[in-house]
Write a protein that holds these residues in place. Structure first.
Motif, PDB file in Angstrom:
ATOM      1  N   VAL A  45     -31.458  25.971  18.250  1.00  0.00           N
ATOM      2  CA  VAL A  45     -31.215  25.058  17.130  1.00  0.00           C
ATOM      3  C   VAL A  45     -29.833  24.424  17.286  1.00  0.00           C
ATOM      4  O   VAL A  45     -29.673  23.205  17.147  1.00  0.00           O
ATOM      5  CB  VAL A  45     -31.323  25.797  15.782  1.00  0.00           C
ATOM      6  N   GLN A  46     -28.829  25.263  17.561  1.00  0.00           N
ATOM      7  CA  GLN A  46     -27.460  24.761  17.689  1.00  0.00           C
ATOM      8  C   GLN A  46     -27.354  23.714  18.801  1.00  0.00           C
ATOM      9  O   GLN A  46     -26.720  22.661  18.625  1.00  0.00           O
ATOM     10  CB  GLN A  46     -26.488  25.912  17.957  1.00  0.00           C
ATOM     11  N   ASP A  47     -27.971  23.990  19.951  1.00  0.00           N
ATOM     12  CA  ASP A  47     -27.924  23.030  21.055  1.00  0.00           C
ATOM     13  C   ASP A  47     -28.585  21.709  20.672  1.00  0.00           C
ATOM     14  O   ASP A  47     -28.088  20.627  21.023  1.00  0.00           O
ATOM     15  CB  ASP A  47     -28.596  23.619  22.295  1.00  0.00           C
ATOM     16  N   ALA A  48     -29.703  21.791  19.949  1.00  0.00           N
ATOM     17  CA  ALA A  48     -30.383  20.567  19.521  1.00  0.00           C
ATOM     18  C   ALA A  48     -29.510  19.795  18.535  1.00  0.00           C
ATOM     19  O   ALA A  48     -29.460  18.552  18.575  1.00  0.00           O
ATOM     20  CB  ALA A  48     -31.734  20.909  18.886  1.00  0.00           C
ATOM     21  N   ALA A  49     -28.797  20.518  17.659  1.00  0.00           N
ATOM     22  CA  ALA A  49     -27.922  19.856  16.694  1.00  0.00           C
ATOM     23  C   ALA A  49     -26.710  19.240  17.383  1.00  0.00           C
ATOM     24  O   ALA A  49     -26.282  18.129  17.033  1.00  0.00           O
ATOM     25  CB  ALA A  49     -27.483  20.855  15.622  1.00  0.00           C
ATOM     26  N   ILE A  50     -26.148  19.932  18.373  1.00  0.00           N
ATOM     27  CA  ILE A  50     -25.028  19.373  19.134  1.00  0.00           C
ATOM     28  C   ILE A  50     -25.449  18.058  19.802  1.00  0.00           C
ATOM     29  O   ILE A  50     -24.699  17.075  19.806  1.00  0.00           O
ATOM     30  CB  ILE A  50     -24.526  20.380  20.188  1.00  0.00           C
ATOM     31  N   ALA A  51     -26.654  18.047  20.342  1.00  0.00           N
ATOM     32  CA  ALA A  51     -27.151  16.841  21.005  1.00  0.00           C
ATOM     33  C   ALA A  51     -27.295  15.674  20.023  1.00  0.00           C
ATOM     34  O   ALA A  51     -27.161  14.505  20.414  1.00  0.00           O
ATOM     35  CB  ALA A  51     -28.490  17.130  21.678  1.00  0.00           C
ATOM     36  N   ASP A 164     -26.309  26.640  12.202  1.00  0.00           N
ATOM     37  CA  ASP A 164     -25.524  25.548  11.625  1.00  0.00           C
ATOM     38  C   ASP A 164     -24.104  25.554  12.174  1.00  0.00           C
ATOM     39  O   ASP A 164     -23.127  25.814  11.461  1.00  0.00           O
ATOM     40  CB  ASP A 164     -25.495  25.629  10.098  1.00  0.00           C
ATOM     41  N   PHE A 165     -23.973  25.259  13.463  1.00  0.00           N
ATOM     42  CA  PHE A 165     -22.660  25.090  14.110  1.00  0.00           C
ATOM     43  C   PHE A 165     -21.737  26.284  13.893  1.00  0.00           C
ATOM     44  O   PHE A 165     -20.514  26.135  13.874  1.00  0.00           O
ATOM     45  CB  PHE A 165     -21.975  23.811  13.622  1.00  0.00           C
TER      46      PHE A 165
END
Length: 279
Positions: A45-51, A164-165
C-alpha cells in the motif's frame, strides 16, 4: 529491485484513499478499505501511495513496534517516507509552522536524525548495529510531524501505520551533533514541551537498542524493499521522548540538552494545488 507486479485492487484502493485525503487536507472517518493482512501488504500500500504522491522521498522515519503487535516478519520497527516538500529547517530565532490534519491524528516526536554520507551497498540486505555505525553518516537533531487523516491510526496498529506513510507528515531538521559515533548515547538527552508544559523526557537511550539499531533496521528493510538507502537520505531513528499529541494552534518545543532546541506551531493541513480534482 522494487516489486513491479500490479498492486492488488484492494490495496491500491487503500493507497488512493489515503493519498486523496492527504492531498485535500481532509480527515478520514474510517480506514479506507480492509486492513492489510500483514506488514508486507502494508508496504505494498505504501509503495503504491508513494508512486501516486506528487513529491520525492528524501528520507524515512523509523517507528517501534511493540512485541505484542508484531507479525510473522519479525520486524520490531517500521518505515514511513519523508517527502522533500515536508522537510523544513529549524529556525534558531523563531517558530516553524507545520501542518497536521484537523480531525485526524497529530503529534510531535523528538528525533535524532542520521543523514547518509555514502550510498549503502545495494546488495546488502541485513545489517548489524555495528555495521550501520560504520557507514558514514551525520547525526542531527529534529522533530517528526506525526500526522494522518485517520485519527485512530496508532490504535489500529502497525499495518495501518505503514499503509499511511508511517503516520508521517514531515520533519523539522535542526543542527548537527558532531562526532556522534564516539559519543555515549546516555549523554544525548531531550525534553518535549507542549504549550510550555513538559510532556516527555528521554533521549537516544529511550530507543530500543539505541540509534545504531534503528539505523540498521532502516538500512536492511529499505534494501529488502528494493529501496537501498542513498547518500543524502535521512533516517529519523524514532521518538526519543514519546509521541505527544498536538492540536491546531498549539505550540511545541523540543530541547536537546547541549545541542540547541526547536520551536514549532501546528496549523491545519491545507489542500495541495489542484487537489479538488483528485491526486
Amino acid at each position: 529491485m522494487l516489486d513491479e507486479t500490479p498492486t492488488p485492487p484492494g490495496l491500491a484502493a487503500i493507497a488512493a484513499g489515503f493519498v486523496q485525503a492527504r492531498a485535500r487536507g481532509q480527515a478520514l472517518a474510517a480506514f479506507p478499505g480492509e486492513i492489510p493482512a500483514d506488514l508486507v501488504s502494508g508496504y505494498r500500500v505504501q509503495d503504491a501511495a508513494i508512486a501516486r504522491w506528487p513529491d520525492r522521498v528524501v528520507g524515512w522515519k523509523v517507528g517501534y513496534i511493540a512485541a505484542e503487535r508484531r507479525d510473522a516478519s519479525g520486524d520490531d520497527r517500521l518505515l514511513g517516507p519523508i517527502f522533500a516538500g515536508k522537510l523544513q529547517p529549524a529556525d534558531p530565532d523563531g517558530e516553524v509552522e507545520f501542518e497536521i490534519f484537523a480531525g485526524g491524528f497529530g503529534a510531535v516526536e523528538a528525533e535524532y536524525v542520521l543523514r547518509l554520507e555514502a550510498d549503502a551497498p545495494a546488495g546488502k540486505l541485513d545489517w548489524t548495529p555495528e555495521e550501520a555505525a560504520a557507514l558514514p553518516a551525520t547525526l542531527l537533531i529534529g522533530v517528526e510531524v506525526a500526522s494522518s487523516p485517520l485519527a485512530t491510526i496508532n490504535e489500529l496498529g502497525p499495518r495501518v501505520v505503514v499503509s499511511d506513510f508511517g503516520n508521517n507528515n514531515g520533519l523539522v531538521l535542526g543542527p548537527e551533533i558532531a562526532g556522534w559515533t564516539a559519543l555515549d548515547e546516555a549523554d544525548l538527552i531531550a525534553e518535549t514541551f507542549i504549550d510550555g508544559v513538559s510532556v516527555g523526557h528521554g533521549g537516544a537511550q529511550r530507543l530500543p537498542g539505541g540509534l545504531r539499531a534503528a539505523f540498521a533496521f532502516a538500512l536492511g528493510r529499505s534494501a529488502r524493499r528494493g529501496r537501498p538507502l542513498k547518500r543524502g537520505e535521512l533516517v529519523a531513528t524514532g521518538n526519543a521522548t514519546g509521541i505527544h499529541d498536538i492540536a491546531v494552534g498549539q505550540s511545541a518545543r523540543v530541547d536537546f540538552a547541549d545541542h540547541a532546541g526547536i520551536r514549532l506551531r501546528a496549523r491545519a493541513a491545507r489542500p495541495l494545488p489542484g487537489a479538488e480534482d483528485g491526486a
